[in-house]
Design a protein around this motif. Structure first.
Motif, short mmCIF file in Angstrom:
data_model
loop_
_atom_site.label_atom_id
_atom_site.label_comp_id
_atom_site.label_asym_id
_atom_site.label_seq_id
_atom_site.Cartn_x
_atom_site.Cartn_y
_atom_site.Cartn_z
N TYR A 111 0.87 -1.25 -0.01
CA TYR A 111 0.03 0.02 -0.04
C TYR A 111 0.83 1.18 -0.04
O TYR A 111 0.70 2.20 0.68
N GLN A 112 1.83 1.25 -1.00
CA GLN A 112 2.78 2.21 -0.99
C GLN A 112 2.15 3.81 -1.05
O GLN A 112 2.77 4.64 -0.06
N LYS A 113 1.14 4.02 -1.83
CA LYS A 113 0.58 5.29 -1.86
C LYS A 113 -0.71 5.20 -1.18
O LYS A 113 -1.43 6.11 -1.58
N LYS A 114 -1.17 4.20 -0.59
CA LYS A 114 -2.55 4.24 -0.15
C LYS A 114 -2.60 3.88 1.35
O LYS A 114 -3.46 3.30 2.15
N THR A 115 -1.42 4.51 2.08
CA THR A 115 -1.34 4.36 3.58
C THR A 115 -1.93 5.62 4.39
O THR A 115 -1.08 6.75 3.99
N PHE A 116 -2.52 5.54 5.30
CA PHE A 116 -3.12 6.97 5.95
C PHE A 116 -2.83 6.65 7.41
O PHE A 116 -3.17 5.74 7.99
#
Length: 331
Positions: free
Chosen positions: A41-46
């Motif tokens: 989730y390289q660009k999907k982590t919050f």
């Protein structure tokens, strides 16, 4: 559902997508999050703090339920999670959100913690404890590092590196990274070079020094004294902390006379003693008597006056006193 960290690779994230990571080993937790979750989730982590969710719960739910937010699966990590967020998690569970991976990162949680009980009892969500790494584990990791680097290393040097990491593999990783940069194009590393390169993970606290002294952990007490540079102000703080903890120990003996039960005596003390500190408190009780604690309190007052009157030798006076108390025979 309770599982061990090494069992995570057996978990189907489509069926089990809620996780509670609790415990003090932040380095191990970060390693699991990086290697098992974030890489997918390289660009999907919050990331969220518990406090910002509690302050604006409606906004948080709007974000996780909105279609634009969940066009694809997302990873949400809520740091510093406590029992306060339990009702929010229960509400999310009721909504049966499939395209959400949620990780709660918590510190130490007692067995009766509402959040911990929720994750332990529900078979669809995962609960993993992350306790401090023991020296054997860290030593093995350090040995493997030097084997991979093809650098000969003594057990003395390995022990030095491990002891300075205070049971946290993240600290170990940081120190090994520094060593890795240093040994490029080198065939060996000296103990003196390791000492210069590495740092203590953090200064031992005054509380830790006093607790180990009263528990008569002589070796640990000496180690803490050697690893810290105290000034006059620190000496006063140490001696007053010792006075406060000795008075608490005196109260514990008074409660022990009433109940004749160590656990009951500890539970009755105000302010409450945190569960993590209970074992060292029991060690202190086992190593002292009511009368000797009374005498210690008188002696502490004398030492404080001596330190104030002789600032030039305050550290020597304090060190001698601390070592004496950690060394004298029990009771």
């Amino acid at each position: 559902m309770i599982i061990k960290s090494f069992e995570l690779n057996k978990i189907d994230l489509k069926k089990n997508n809620f996780f509670l990571f609790y415990g003090e080993n932040e380095g191990f937790k970060n390693q699991i999050i990086e290697n098992t979750f974030k890489k997918n989730y390289q660009k999907k982590t919050f990331f969220y703090e518990e406090s910002e969710i509690l302050d604006n719960k409606n906004n948080f739910f709007d974000q996780i339920l909105s279609r634009s937010f969940f066009e694809n699966e997302k990873l949400i990590i809520i740091n510093r999670s406590t029992d306060k967020i339990t009702s929010v998690i229960e509400e999310i569970l009721e909504k049966n959100i499939d395209d959400l991976i949620l990780i709660l990162n918590s510190g130490s949680l007692e067995k009766k913690s509402k959040l911990r009980l929720l994750f332990e009892k529900n078979k669809k969500i995962i609960c993993i404890a992350f306790y401090e790494d023991n020296n054997q584990t860290l030593s093995s990791m350090t040995s493997q590092f030097f084997r991979n680097a093809k650098i000969p290393i003594s057990q003395q040097s390995i022990n030095l590196i491990v002891n300075r990491c205070r049971g946290d593999r993240q600290n170990l990783k940081n120190e090994l990274n520094k060593i890795e940069n240093f040994i490029k194009n080198k065939k060996q590393i000296k103990v003196s070079e390791i000492l210069q390169l590495t740092n203590l993970a953090e200064n031992y606290s005054v509380t830790e020094l006093v607790d180990n002294c009263l528990a008569k952990n002589k070796n640990k007490t000496l180690n803490i004294l050697n690893e810290n540079n105290y000034n006059l102000e620190d000496c006063i703080i140490v001696i007053r902390t010792m006075l406060a903890k000795s008075k608490r120990l005196l109260k514990l003996f008074q409660e022990l006379k009433k109940s004749n039960n160590v656990d009951s005596a500890i539970s009755s003390i105000k302010p409450p003693i945190f569960w993590k500190d209970k074992q060292i408190i029991k060690d202190q009780i086992n190593n002292w008597s009511y009368r000797n604690i009374e005498l210690l309190i008188f002696r502490i007052n004398e030492i404080e006056l001596l330190i104030k009157k002789n600032s030039s030798i305050s550290l020597k006076v304090l060190s001698d006193f601390i070592i004496e108390q950690a060394s004298i025979a029990s009771n």
